[in-house]
Structure formats: structure tokens, C-alpha cells
Design an enzyme around this catalytic site. Structure first.
Site, PDB file in Angstrom:
ATOM      1  N   GLY A  11      39.476  81.297  40.460  1.00 22.47           N
ATOM      2  CA  GLY A  11      38.103  81.088  40.038  1.00 22.47           C
ATOM      3  C   GLY A  11      37.183  80.713  41.185  1.00 22.47           C
ATOM      4  N   ILE A  40      48.513  76.483  31.834  1.00 27.23           N
ATOM      5  CA  ILE A  40      48.525  75.029  31.667  1.00 27.23           C
ATOM      6  C   ILE A  40      48.696  74.606  30.212  1.00 27.23           C
ATOM      7  CG2 ILE A  40      47.163  74.663  33.764  1.00 27.23           C
ATOM      8  CD1 ILE A  40      44.763  73.998  31.920  1.00 27.23           C
ATOM      9  N   TYR A  64      38.372  76.872  29.935  1.00 26.20           N
ATOM     10  CA  TYR A  64      37.746  77.925  29.139  1.00 26.20           C
ATOM     11  C   TYR A  64      36.255  77.626  29.154  1.00 26.20           C
ATOM     12  CZ  TYR A  64      36.926  81.240  25.334  1.00 26.20           C
ATOM     13  OH  TYR A  64      36.476  82.308  24.587  1.00 26.20           O
ATOM     14  N   TYR A 128      32.677  74.067  23.218  1.00 20.03           N
ATOM     15  CA  TYR A 128      32.981  73.906  24.638  1.00 20.03           C
ATOM     16  C   TYR A 128      32.861  72.451  25.068  1.00 20.03           C
ATOM     17  CZ  TYR A 128      32.306  73.983  29.700  1.00 20.03           C
ATOM     18  OH  TYR A 128      32.390  73.718  31.047  1.00 20.03           O
TER      19      TYR A 128
END
Length: 291
Positions: A11, A40, A64, A128
Site C-alpha cells: 500500500g 491478518i 479496509y 469504516y
């Protein structure tokens, strides 16, 4: 030799850590694991990785982060952002590994009118924000030796982010509409990477939660205008309200972070967001990524 595991290893933040590490002390050995290489959410996989790696630190960049998609896929967001964080915390505690976990301004609901400090009560916004907040709580309860670093509006020349999207759309479109009533601070991921490595380099033991973003305040409209101005792109930018651009997830209307605690801890001055954007743009152009 200090051994450091970096999850989410492909990332933008992990890429910035890899670059920033070249400017720090040489007795660090980094191991980068992508989500394909290390899931993970799989406790056995995490345990095996730590068993064979014998890590001193784990920097958790895995998350995420698709804010809108999380609203329709809450179980997957929870698996990565909460359960994944819990797995890393449990194994880090078991192996005496120091866990550095990256969190978000979305753990606040945006109702403040002053910058959020670490002592302000969080309230996760949407799936989120809520799963990231739950991940923080899992870490705090399971792993004494941890740093939770909340940041905001990350961008860089790597990965998918607002700066790169604007550079792309600015070349393809004559007019864009960008919200002006969401206020926060753009943060260059390379600046954050430097701070993470300073924590390791200085052998800091003051564990807990910290805030880091660049200095200053902006709306997404301000951020977009600055991107186009610095990169000399001519495009009409129309400021709109959030309710004129409906999306599945609610965003915090105000998520400026107070960085006093981390500035005092590390004895640092934090760059102003426009100055960092100028640096990022210069790197982007130097690499022929803007045409």
C-alpha cells in the site's frame, strides 16, 4: 538489528515507509507482507509469521479503507479493521513485539469545532469509522506495548488517493465538483512514514494513542484547487455541499486533529500541508507520472 514487520506491504503508506527507511538508521531490517502474503484476519497465519520472523516491531498498515463499500460489506470491514487488529495485538503481546497501528480521523463523528485531541471521546462514523475504532479498542485491551496513530486524508505518489485522482481527472475533464463543507487536513504519507520511523529510532516507550497529520486546515475543495494550482492544471472547480454529492457513507464534517502530544513526544515541527503537497507534486512530476 531491529526487525520490523510491515503489514499491508504494497500500500501507499508501506511504500512510503520503504522509501523513508533509506534516510534513517541502518540497523533496521524491514519485512513487507501484502494481504496476499499475510492475511491478518487469519490468527494462525499471523502466529506463524511472528514465530518465524521474531520481530521487534509490527507496523500495521493493513486496513479496509473503502469507506463507501464498507457500508455494504460490513463483515469484511470488521474482519480486517477489528479482528485483524486483534490478531496482531494478541500475537504482538505474546511475542513481546511493539505494535504500531495506523488509525483514522473517522473514529470521530465530526461534531467538534476545535481540533480533536487524543482525550476527546471517539464515536466511529459509519461502518469504516466504527470498525477502525473497535480495532483500536482491541489493541488497547490486548497489547500493552502499542502505538495507535490516527491520521487523516493520506495521499502520496503511491497507491490510490485524492491527489492522484485529481491529477487524472484534471487532465481528462473540463469541470469538477468538489465538496467544500468537509474540513480536515491533507497528510503526505511520507511525512507520516518519517514519524513512524522516528518512534522506532528514538526507542520511544510512551505507549498509547497519538494524532498525526500535516499542519493547517482545508476543505476537499481547497485541497483540489491547490493540487491543480501547484501542478499547473487548468480545470474549473465548482464548490458544492456534501448533500449535493450523496454517498453511501457519511463523512465527518470536521476532523482536524490536534498534534500537540506527538510534537512534544518527538520534539518535531510538522510541515504545513501545502508545503508537503508541493514536495509530493515535484516527486510525481519528476517521475513522469504527470503528462
Amino acid at each position: 538489528m531491529i526487525k520490523i514487520l510491515v503489514t499491508g506491504g504494497t500500500g501507499q503508506l508501506a511504500s512510503c515507509i520503504a522509501e523513508a527507511s533509506l534516510n534513517h538508521i541502518r540497523n533496521m531490517k524491514f519485512v513487507y507482507r501484502s494481504s496476499a502474503e499475510l492475511d491478518i484476519t487469519n490468527l494462525k497465519a499471523v502466529s506463524k509469521e511472528f514465530e518465524t520472523g521474531n520481530y521487534d516491531f509490527c507496523i500495521n498498515c493493513a486496513a479496509y479503507t473503502n469507506v463507501d463499500a464498507a457500508e455494504t460489506n460490513p463483515s469484511f470491514a470488521d474482519a480486517v479493521n477489528r479482528m485483524g487488529a486483534r490478531n496482531l495485538a494478541n500475537i504482538s503481546s505474546e511475542k513481546n513485539t511493539i505494535l504500531i497501528h495506523i488509525s483514522t480521523d473517522f473514529v470521530f463523528d465530526g461534531s467538534n469545532s476545535l481540533p480533536y485531541s487524543e482525550e476527546d471521546e471517539p464515536y466511529g462514523l459509519g461502518v469504516y469509522g466504527n470498525t477502525k475504532l473497535l480495532g483500536e479498542k482491541e489493541i488497547a485491551s490486548a497489547c500493552k506495548k502499542h502505538f495507535i496513530i490516527r491520521t487523516s486524508w493520506l495521499y502520496s505518489e503511491y497507491g490510490h488517493n485524492f491527489m492522484k485522482s485529481m491529477l487524472k481527472y484534471g487532465k481528462e475533464m473540463d469541470k469538477l465538483s468538489i465538496v467544500y463543507d468537509q474540513i480536515g487536513t491533507p497528510t503526505y504519507a511520507k511525512d507520516l512514514a518519517d514519524v513512524i520511523l522516528l518512534l522506532i529510532e528514538k526507542n520511544i516507550k510512551s505507549y498509547g494513542t497519538y494524532h498525526y497529520s500535516n499542519e493547517g486546515v482545508a476543505s476537499w475543495y481547497d485541497f483540489a484547487k491547490a493540487i491543480f494550482e501547484i501542478n499547473k492544471i487548468t480545470v474549473s472547480v465548482n464548490p458544492i455541499r456534501t448533500d449535493e454529492y450523496p454517498s453511501p457513507a457519511k463523512r465527518p464534517s470536521y476532523s482536524v486533529l490536534d498534534k500537540t502530544k506527538i510534537k512534544d513526544l518527538l520534539g518535531i515541527q510538522i510541515p504545513y500541508w501545502r508545503n508537503s503537497l508541493l514536495r509530493a507534486s515535484e516527486v510525481y512530476q519528476k517521475n513522469n507520472l504527470v503528462t
